[in-house]
Design an enzyme around this catalytic site. Structure first.
Site, PDB file in Angstrom:
ATOM      1  N   LYS A  97      -7.504  -9.143  -9.510  1.00 56.08           N
ATOM      2  CA  LYS A  97      -7.677  -7.940  -8.921  1.00 56.08           C
ATOM      3  C   LYS A  97      -7.721  -6.500  -9.967  1.00 56.08           C
ATOM      4  O   LYS A  97      -6.813  -6.704 -10.903  1.00 56.08           O
ATOM      5  CB  LYS A  97      -6.534  -7.783  -7.938  1.00 56.08           C
ATOM      6  CG  LYS A  97      -6.405  -8.474  -6.856  1.00 56.08           C
ATOM      7  CD  LYS A  97      -5.188  -8.247  -5.808  1.00 56.08           C
ATOM      8  CE  LYS A  97      -5.150  -9.286  -4.668  1.00 56.08           C
ATOM      9  NZ  LYS A  97      -3.944  -9.035  -3.976  1.00 56.08           N
ATOM     10  N   LYS A 146      -1.567  -2.526  -8.541  1.00 56.78           N
ATOM     11  CA  LYS A 146      -1.234  -4.190  -8.340  1.00 56.78           C
ATOM     12  C   LYS A 146      -0.523  -4.488  -9.595  1.00 56.78           C
ATOM     13  O   LYS A 146       0.148  -5.301  -9.509  1.00 56.78           O
ATOM     14  CB  LYS A 146      -2.804  -4.893  -8.448  1.00 56.78           C
ATOM     15  CG  LYS A 146      -3.361  -5.266  -7.086  1.00 56.78           C
ATOM     16  CD  LYS A 146      -4.023  -4.192  -6.305  1.00 56.78           C
ATOM     17  CE  LYS A 146      -4.441  -4.474  -4.855  1.00 56.78           C
ATOM     18  NZ  LYS A 146      -4.993  -3.476  -4.221  1.00 56.78           N
ATOM     19  N   SER A 167      -3.911   2.170   6.505  1.00 52.84           N
ATOM     20  CA  SER A 167      -4.783   2.660   7.662  1.00 52.84           C
ATOM     21  C   SER A 167      -4.459   1.749   8.950  1.00 52.84           C
ATOM     22  O   SER A 167      -3.705   0.678   8.566  1.00 52.84           O
ATOM     23  CB  SER A 167      -6.125   2.638   7.321  1.00 52.84           C
ATOM     24  OG  SER A 167      -6.590   1.607   6.788  1.00 52.84           O
ATOM     25  N   ASN A 182       0.874  -1.299   0.030  1.00 51.09           N
ATOM     26  CA  ASN A 182      -0.066  -0.134   0.129  1.00 51.09           C
ATOM     27  C   ASN A 182       0.794   1.374   0.013  1.00 51.09           C
ATOM     28  O   ASN A 182       1.646   1.280   0.990  1.00 51.09           O
ATOM     29  CB  ASN A 182      -1.000  -0.114   1.193  1.00 51.09           C
ATOM     30  CG  ASN A 182      -1.812  -1.229   1.360  1.00 51.09           C
ATOM     31  OD1 ASN A 182      -2.869  -1.089   0.611  1.00 51.09           O
ATOM     32  ND2 ASN A 182      -1.450  -2.227   2.183  1.00 51.09           N
TER      33      ASN A 182
END
Ligand code: ADP
Ligand code: MG
Length: 517
Positions: free
Chosen positions: A407, A337, A160, A155
């Site tokens: 994805k 991705k 988060s 990420n």
């Protein structure tokens, strides 16, 4: 893993014991801000926005192999370095975007923001510093006798749960000290190995490094850090923990403000200087104007945050400003991705070689590179290359597809297609757009059990754990110099083993911490 996973741990709870533990967890989580805004079904008509509730959490820390945990932490600074390098390679990212943008309007729009800034003098005018608050996510893969971490994703935007994660480790430490010893079958929950977890302080240290490096305002304004947020964000306390850790992270105070992404153009402007400082006018007192040193995006990672052209103009304003962006558009795109796939897919001719995309950034024979390689699992393009054609045959086969997840180039959970859903989804998409997806082998970690407390109810059963390791990195985009590079604590997210997705905020997973085995 040792016997801790096989039967006796976590201890079976009597009804009265469960009741006591749940009460303790409910109170501790609220008292320590391991909380979220309640989902609408529970909030009812909380029109004043005054309610908070416990974040979903396990009643026990989950066993995690120590060697895997240590390896994931140890390689984080190498991952930081790799993604700082990718972020600076515009040619490479151009290629990646070309691959997917045809079938992906969101990526095309993001790229367009970058191109606009570039056109008006991205080299002369842009802020040289860029900040990454990263998180590399893994699952444990069992290969014969050995256990290895395999990367789920990397990420580069809005990573988060660093705020809540520190609190979750503290919760489980509290329970280990005061509650587990009171259980009738307490023996398996004694001697837990609970590592410390400074994720909130670690991420704050990254923001602080960027804030300090920005220096003082040449226009005479006080400087600040601006958190760009989503309206109606339920995971607000996670962000507040970072804010508070940042405010108290050094001798000089750091003013931190939260601004909804949708209000950027209302409350910020660019100074009409060649430097284009980003100025934030405090809505509660418009006579106070701050120069924004660091913009930290906890929004802007998905199409939902860009309902109109105005939102794209807002992102453009941030990107072309002098503020240090966390992340820049290029760093956000480095987290596609597609990039992860290209780094992991070996050249067709030689499946044992270091993929050339990885070798472009890291010396292929170095120990660091070899350690990164070990964390990759099979990922394929869905294009018309020979590995893409192979992947297409896997993805469209009703039996082969059971081992894969497909994805798109999205973040935030809820976007992937698993197993049987893959051929169904491909049937709906024109073939020329298949290349905007990647196909990834499903990692199947060893079976574990735990109890999850969610919205006041305890769910008991098989679980799957996903480890995230945070990393902070500040680099100079013109010289390439890395000015700050740290591993910054961890996240353990756990979900029921019947669920494919694991996002806590998306409502699939829960907070957890590790006990090392
Ligand atoms: P997002 O960017 O939406 O978070 P992820 O790639 O992290 O997308 O996928 C979402 C979730 O799906 C993960 O948290 C994990 O639970 C599951 N998942 C994704 N890829 C894999 C995989 N290769 N093997 C097993 N589970 C996976
Ligand atoms: Mg994810």
């Amino acid at each position: 893993m040792s016997s801790i996973t096989q039967g006796s741990y976590p201890p079976v709870l009597q009804d009265a014991e469960k009741e006591r533990l749940v009460q303790v967890v409910k109170d501790w989580t609220v008292a320590h801000g391991l909380t979220v805004r309640p989902p609408p079904a529970i909030a009812g008509n909380d029109t004043e926005g005054i309610l908070a509730t416990s974040a979903p959490v396990t009643l026990f820390p989950s066993p995690f192999p120590k060697s895997c945990f240590e390896e994931a932490k140890a390689i984080q600074t190498t991952y930081n370095e790799l993604y700082a390098l990718i972020s600076q390679d515009e040619d490479f990212l151009t290629e990646m975007v070309k691959e997917v943008a045809g079938g992906d309007e969101f990526i095309a729009n993001l790229w367009n923001v970058h191109l606009r800034v570039k056109k008006e003098g991205y080299v002369q005018h842009r802020q040289n510093l860029a900040l990454g608050l990263f998180r590399s996510d893994y699952m444990v893969h069992q290969d014969d006798a050995s256990l290895q971490i395999k990367q789920v994703e990397f990420n580069t935007i809005a990573s988060s749960f660093g705020g809540l994660s520190t609190q979750t480790s503290l919760l489980h430490k509290h329970l280990a000290q005061h509650e587990y010893p009171l259980l009738s079958s307490s023996s398996s929950a004694s001697n837990l190995d609970l590592p410390s977890n400074d994720s909130a302080a670690g991420l704050a240290a990254g923001l602080r490094a960027a804030f300090d490096a920005y220096g003082s305002s040449t226009l005479g304004h006080p400087t600040c850090v601006l958190f760009l947020t989503q309206s109606g964000e339920r995971n607000v306390f996670d962000q507040r923990h970072l804010e508070y850790a940042l405010s108290s992270s050094g001798p000089n105070k750091v003013p931190v403000f939260r601004l909804p992404f949708s209000d950027i153009l209302t409350h910020t402007t660019l100074a009409s200087t060649p430097t284009r400082q980003l100025l934030y006018t405090l809505p509660s007192n418009p006579s106070l104007v701050f120069e924004v040193a660091v913009v930290y995006l906890r929004a802007g990672y998905g199409p939902g945050d860009y309902p109109s052209q105005e939102a794209w103009e807002a992102r453009y304003q941030i990107e072309r400003s002098n503020a240090v962006c966390c992340p820049t558009v290029l760093t956000q795109l480095a987290g596609m991705k597609k990039v992860q796939q290209v780094l992991a897919t070996p050249e067709e001719s030689n499946t044992n070689s270091v993929p050339s995309a990885l070798a472009k950034f890291m010396p292929p024979t170095s120990e660091k590179t070899q350690r990164l390689l070990k964390t990759f699992t099979n990922i394929y393009p869905l294009d018309t290359s020979s590995s893409g054609l192979h992947a297409r045959s896997l993805a469209t086969s009703p039996t082969q597809c059971q081992k894969y997840v497909m994805k798109p180039q999205r973040e935030g959970g809820g976007n992937n297609f698993y197993r049987s859903a893959i051929p169904e989804q491909l049937a709906k998409i024109p073939e020329e757009h298949w290349n905007s997806f990647i196909l990834m082998e499903i990692i199947e970690p060893p079976a574990l059990a735990n109890s999850i407390l969610r919205n006041g109810k305890v769910e008991v059963g098989g679980v799957i754990c996903e480890l995230g390791v945070y990393g902070t990195c500040l680099w100079d985009q013109s010289s390439g110099e890395i000015k700050f590079n740290e591993e910054a604590g961890y996240l353990l997210r756990t979900k029921g083993d019947k669920s494919e997705e694991g996002g806590v905020a998306a409502g699939y997973g829960c907070m957890d911490s590790v006990t090392l085995v």
